[in-house]
Write a protein that holds these residues in place. Sequence first.
Motif, PDB file in Angstrom:
ATOM      1  N   SER A 111       0.846  -1.326  -0.013  1.00 32.64           N
ATOM      2  CA  SER A 111       0.168   0.036   0.076  1.00 32.64           C
ATOM      3  C   SER A 111       0.696   1.308   0.045  1.00 32.64           C
ATOM      4  N   ILE A 112       2.052   1.431   0.807  1.00 30.44           N
ATOM      5  CA  ILE A 112       2.988   2.468   0.546  1.00 30.44           C
ATOM      6  C   ILE A 112       3.647   2.324  -0.498  1.00 30.44           C
ATOM      7  N   LEU A 113       3.894   1.383  -1.117  1.00 30.03           N
ATOM      8  CA  LEU A 113       4.639   1.452  -2.449  1.00 30.03           C
ATOM      9  C   LEU A 113       3.550   2.070  -3.492  1.00 30.03           C
ATOM     10  N   LEU A 114       2.329   1.709  -3.471  1.00 26.37           N
ATOM     11  CA  LEU A 114       1.329   2.303  -4.526  1.00 26.37           C
ATOM     12  C   LEU A 114       1.369   3.743  -4.255  1.00 26.37           C
ATOM     13  N   GLU A 115       1.163   4.294  -3.121  1.00 23.48           N
ATOM     14  CA  GLU A 115       1.116   5.488  -2.928  1.00 23.48           C
ATOM     15  C   GLU A 115       2.455   6.515  -3.212  1.00 23.48           C
ATOM     16  N   ALA A 116       3.537   5.640  -2.663  1.00 25.12           N
ATOM     17  CA  ALA A 116       4.913   6.436  -3.178  1.00 25.12           C
ATOM     18  C   ALA A 116       5.150   6.410  -5.046  1.00 25.12           C
ATOM     19  N   PHE A 121       5.222   9.762  -9.422  1.00 25.57           N
ATOM     20  CA  PHE A 121       4.920  10.120 -10.941  1.00 25.57           C
ATOM     21  C   PHE A 121       4.546  11.774 -11.024  1.00 25.57           C
ATOM     22  N   TRP A 122       3.917  12.239  -9.921  1.00 29.42           N
ATOM     23  CA  TRP A 122       3.334  13.736 -10.165  1.00 29.42           C
ATOM     24  C   TRP A 122       4.871  14.656  -9.681  1.00 29.42           C
ATOM     25  N   GLN A 123       5.606  14.293  -8.921  1.00 24.89           N
ATOM     26  CA  GLN A 123       6.832  14.823  -8.616  1.00 24.89           C
ATOM     27  C   GLN A 123       7.473  14.931  -9.733  1.00 24.89           C
ATOM     28  N   GLU A 124       7.901  13.868 -10.343  1.00 23.55           N
ATOM     29  CA  GLU A 124       8.713  13.918 -11.616  1.00 23.55           C
ATOM     30  C   GLU A 124       7.845  14.712 -12.958  1.00 23.55           C
ATOM     31  N   ILE A 125       6.668  14.677 -12.864  1.00 27.31           N
ATOM     32  CA  ILE A 125       5.748  15.511 -13.959  1.00 27.31           C
ATOM     33  C   ILE A 125       6.288  17.070 -13.865  1.00 27.31           C
ATOM     34  N   LEU A 392       9.281   7.415   1.086  1.00 28.60           N
ATOM     35  CA  LEU A 392       7.929   7.677   0.901  1.00 28.60           C
ATOM     36  C   LEU A 392       7.300   8.758   0.034  1.00 28.60           C
ATOM     37  N   ARG A 393       8.293   9.583  -0.304  1.00 28.76           N
ATOM     38  CA  ARG A 393       7.762  10.526  -1.170  1.00 28.76           C
ATOM     39  C   ARG A 393       6.924  11.701  -0.187  1.00 28.76           C
ATOM     40  N   ARG A 394       6.822  11.535   0.874  1.00 29.89           N
ATOM     41  CA  ARG A 394       6.396  12.373   1.848  1.00 29.89           C
ATOM     42  C   ARG A 394       6.961  12.424   3.216  1.00 29.89           C
ATOM     43  N   GLU A 395       6.215  13.089   3.932  1.00 29.21           N
ATOM     44  CA  GLU A 395       6.621  13.110   5.555  1.00 29.21           C
ATOM     45  C   GLU A 395       5.995  11.731   6.039  1.00 29.21           C
ATOM     46  N   PRO A 396       6.909  10.991   6.943  1.00 23.25           N
ATOM     47  CA  PRO A 396       6.372   9.659   7.478  1.00 23.25           C
ATOM     48  C   PRO A 396       4.895  10.024   8.234  1.00 23.25           C
ATOM     49  N   ARG A 397       4.267   8.901   8.101  1.00 21.45           N
ATOM     50  CA  ARG A 397       2.587   9.067   8.764  1.00 21.45           C
ATOM     51  C   ARG A 397       2.771   7.935   9.925  1.00 21.45           C
ATOM     52  N   CYS A 398       3.160   8.439  11.075  1.00 20.54           N
ATOM     53  CA  CYS A 398       3.297   7.463  12.021  1.00 20.54           C
ATOM     54  C   CYS A 398       2.399   7.522  13.277  1.00 20.54           C
ATOM     55  N   LEU A 399       2.090   6.796  14.281  1.00 21.62           N
ATOM     56  CA  LEU A 399       1.172   6.713  15.223  1.00 21.62           C
ATOM     57  C   LEU A 399       1.765   7.224  16.377  1.00 21.62           C
ATOM     58  N   THR A 400       1.029   7.979  17.306  1.00 21.07           N
ATOM     59  CA  THR A 400       1.484   8.411  18.522  1.00 21.07           C
ATOM     60  C   THR A 400       0.460   8.266  19.490  1.00 21.07           C
ATOM     61  N   TRP A 401      -0.136   7.111  19.415  1.00 20.70           N
ATOM     62  CA  TRP A 401      -1.030   6.594  20.255  1.00 20.70           C
ATOM     63  C   TRP A 401      -0.461   6.504  21.442  1.00 20.70           C
ATOM     64  N   ASN A 402      -1.329   6.951  22.823  1.00 24.81           N
ATOM     65  CA  ASN A 402      -0.808   6.787  24.051  1.00 24.81           C
ATOM     66  C   ASN A 402      -1.580   5.705  25.074  1.00 24.81           C
ATOM     67  N   SER A 403      -1.389   5.671  26.489  1.00 24.77           N
ATOM     68  CA  SER A 403      -2.283   4.788  27.202  1.00 24.77           C
ATOM     69  C   SER A 403      -3.728   4.922  26.958  1.00 24.77           C
ATOM     70  N   GLU A 404      -4.157   5.982  26.817  1.00 28.30           N
ATOM     71  CA  GLU A 404      -5.446   6.362  26.841  1.00 28.30           C
ATOM     72  C   GLU A 404      -6.066   5.891  25.633  1.00 28.30           C
ATOM     73  N   THR A 405      -5.454   6.084  24.452  1.00 30.09           N
ATOM     74  CA  THR A 405      -6.000   5.623  23.008  1.00 30.09           C
ATOM     75  C   THR A 405      -6.047   4.311  23.172  1.00 30.09           C
ATOM     76  N   TYR A 406      -4.889   3.697  23.632  1.00 28.11           N
ATOM     77  CA  TYR A 406      -5.398   1.851  23.806  1.00 28.11           C
ATOM     78  C   TYR A 406      -6.256   1.407  24.652  1.00 28.11           C
ATOM     79  N   ARG A 407      -6.393   2.315  25.598  1.00 28.44           N
ATOM     80  CA  ARG A 407      -7.771   1.881  26.625  1.00 28.44           C
ATOM     81  C   ARG A 407      -8.882   2.187  25.777  1.00 28.44           C
ATOM     82  N   GLN A 408      -9.325   3.331  25.004  1.00 30.19           N
ATOM     83  CA  GLN A 408     -10.404   3.539  24.277  1.00 30.19           C
ATOM     84  C   GLN A 408     -10.709   2.466  23.053  1.00 30.19           C
ATOM     85  N   LEU A 409      -9.446   1.967  22.691  1.00 33.61           N
ATOM     86  CA  LEU A 409      -9.792   0.766  21.752  1.00 33.61           C
ATOM     87  C   LEU A 409      -9.943  -0.494  22.237  1.00 33.61           C
ATOM     88  N   ASN A 410      -9.919  -0.793  23.614  1.00 32.69           N
ATOM     89  CA  ASN A 410     -10.067  -1.915  24.427  1.00 32.69           C
ATOM     90  C   ASN A 410      -8.925  -2.694  23.927  1.00 32.69           C
TER      91      ASN A 410
END
Length: 448
Positions: A111-116, A121-125, A392-410
Amino acid sequence: MSERQNDLRASFLDEARRKARHFLEHETQFHLGVLPTEQSHPKTVHLAETAQRDPEAAVRMLQAVDGDVVAAADRAFSGEGFRRLVEALRRSIEGEGRICFSGCGATGRLSILLEASWRRFWQEIREQHPAVAAKLPPLESRVVSIMTGGDYALIRSVENFEDHSAFGRRQVQEAGLGRGDVLVAISEGGETSSVIGTIWQSLDNGAEVFFAFNNPADVLVRHIERSREVIEDPRVTILDLTSGPMAVAGSTRMQATTSELLVVGAALEIALTEAIRGKLDAADLARLGAGEATVADPSRRFADLLEDLGRPEAVAALAAMIRYEAEIYRSEGLVTYLADRCLLDIFTDTTERSPTFMLPRFRDCDDRVSPPPWAFVKNPRLPTPKAWREVLRREPRCLTWNSETYRQLNAPAGLQADPPRLARDDMFKFMIGSEDDPSRRDAAANAA
């Protein structure tokens, strides 16, 4: 061994047995041996023995299984699901919607490869054909990807994430997918919970959804409840890309990922070509490599590639590389691939060698305890932060989930108590750039 150590060892073994018994007796929805992609391929039953005595013959055994992809792709290209996918992608490109590819593990990297590839393609155009770019709408950011665990999981899998549909739902919410957007969920097995979670949340948000997988739909419907619920939902268009077992049992970055990239990538290419054809003249289309012949018969183009790779000189070259790399490892040395444009492709292979062959996984620059990976990849032109952005051809898209996030996600208690570090700064600790890395040359034998 002390009495306390014996007690700890016994306790550890008892707990391991308990967990194994519970899995066998209760977690039947995660018993995947019935799926063809988890089984041995008859053409490669003796691959290990063949590789020891005749690497050329082993290469041809692997290539023989690649031929299964052609038949699977032909079925997909002639099917109603592929036609609907092309139409949906074209509508999104011509409108204001976004296209999102979601996956986990090998399909997340795909999926990342398809986006990259789209972004490149557009950057090189813009760089190479500014006059052509001026005639087209700004489409670079209209394709995105969701990797279970975020971009950090490109480097190494994030334990247990794939088992939670709520995690996939959360990543769709953070991506902001909704009405007018298209989700293409890709799961080799057709049963990955996190990927299925991206489907349900995208449907809830009003997006159009497609589901591509590599096991027979009827087998999934019979044996895996979570797969059946998605496959039988009339809102989901499925693409059954069944091609049989992998050349190496369970190594889904092989034929499964190849067929997914071929079919989904072709749909994206065809949709884009159709969307921009009316805005450009024949000369402009030719400059972009988007002429009629370019997108015609992608299955035939893939078959031609396999034919080229099967030529005696190509097989001999692959076998020579196998012998060379094997000798490095026998000498307890390390191999470092140097790449720029193809770094993401090579990275996908090298990172997955760890779980497939139980080799040391990638380690970050702060890790002085774990053994170095046998194979790694670096961009010798750019420092690590820029190298990651180049990949990636962009800024990394990473997760910054904390303990509360994981609690909400059970989430499991362990994740709530000790959230994994998956942020961009943690990703940058994997030194894929031009910085000197003594760990890649400390061994007596090594190669770049």
